[in-house]
Write a protein that holds these residues in place. Sequence first.
Motif: not given
Length: 382
Positions: A251-252, A280-281, A288-289
Motif C-alpha cells: 500500500i505504501a 484484501l484490498v 480500492k482507489q
Amino acid sequence: MSLQQVSMDDLDLLANTAADVLAQVRDAMIEPHPRKVAPTFNSGAIADLCGVDKTQIKYLTQKHNLPSGRKIEGSKAKEYSLEEAITWVKAIGGHPSRPEGREGKVIAVCNYKGGVAKTSTTVAIGQAATLRGLRVLIIDCDGQGTATQLAGISPEQDVEVEHTIMPFIHDDQSDLRYAVQETYWHNLCVIPASSGLLAAEFALPAKAMQQRGFHFWEVLKNGIAPLRKDFDLILIDTSPSLSHLTLNAMIAADGLLMPCPPDALDFASSVQFWGIFSELVDSLPDAKQKRYDFISIIYTKVQANEISRLVKTWMKQAYGTHINGIEIPESTAARTASAQLKTIYDLSKPDGSMEAYRRYKEPLDRLADYILDQLALSWSNA
C-alpha cells in the motif's frame, strides 16, 4: 531403528549450536570489521558505467575535474573507489535524476514464496541504482533480516528491536527517520530488520481492535512519507508471505516488483498471491482507489530447459504487459556471491567464470535501467 524423540530442551540446544556455528562462519567470511567493503573499479568499469570509451577517461578527468583514481602497485592500471565511481556517473553518466521538488519513489518487492531471489534482487537493484546516481534506502520488512545482512549489518549481532521499524509501529516514534542507517555502500542506506519484526503481526491488528477507524494497512506509508524527500528510491524487501507488513509495504509503494522463477509451483503461488491481495484490498476502506505507477513480474532463476520455456508462456498469458521480459538466470555466479554474503555488484572482478558473471549481471543492469525509466516517467507525470 528406534524412535528418537526430541524435547524442547533438545531444540534449544540445536538452535544455540546452529547459531554458534553460523556466527563462526560469518566471522570467518566477513572479518575484519567493518564486515563488508565496497568494491573498487578500474578505468574500463568507469567507462562502462558512464557509457563512454575508455580512451576518453583521461580527457574527461581533466575537463570535468573528476577523480583520477589511484595507480595499482606494480601495474599501470588505476582503480577508483565506489564513491569516486558514483561521482563520475553523476557528472557524465547521463542517467535520469529526480527533478527539483519531486519526491522519491517507493517500490515494494514481494512474493508469496521464499527462494525466488527476492532479497538478492532487491539489494542488487539498490546497488545498481546508486551506480546510476540515485540515493537509495532499503527498508527490510522481513524478520529473517537477509537484506540487512547483505547490507553489511548482522541482524543477530548488530540489530536491536529499537533499530527496526517496531518503535514506529508501537507509536514510540513519529516517523521512520530515526531508523535509517548508512552502510558500507556509498549512497545506500538501510532500515534494518531482526526477528523482533514478528511482533508487528500482533501489534497492528491489536491497534485496529483498540482504535476505531485505524487504518492498519497505511502505517508504513505514513512512516515513510518524510523519507521521500531524502531518497530518490526507497525499496521495501518483504517477507515471503502476505502478512500485515507486506500489505503495508504494498500500500505504501508506488510500484510493485515480483521476482518469480518460471516454475509451475512458483507460478501457481504467484497467482494465489495476487488473488488474495485483490480480495484484501476489496475489504479495506479507500484502498480500492490505490494506483500504481507500474507492476512488474521478473523471471528469476531461469533455467534453459523446456519446462521453463513452457511456464514462461503461461506467465506471459497470465500477466501480459506486466511481464517485462528480463530474465535473470540460475547462475553459479549468483550462488558464489551469495555464499560470501554478497551480491554480484559487490565483486570488483568475477569470482569464477567471466561468462557466468556477465550472463548474470547484464539482466540485473537492464532491470536497474528499467526501474530508472519507470521513475523518470512517474516524475515527469507527477
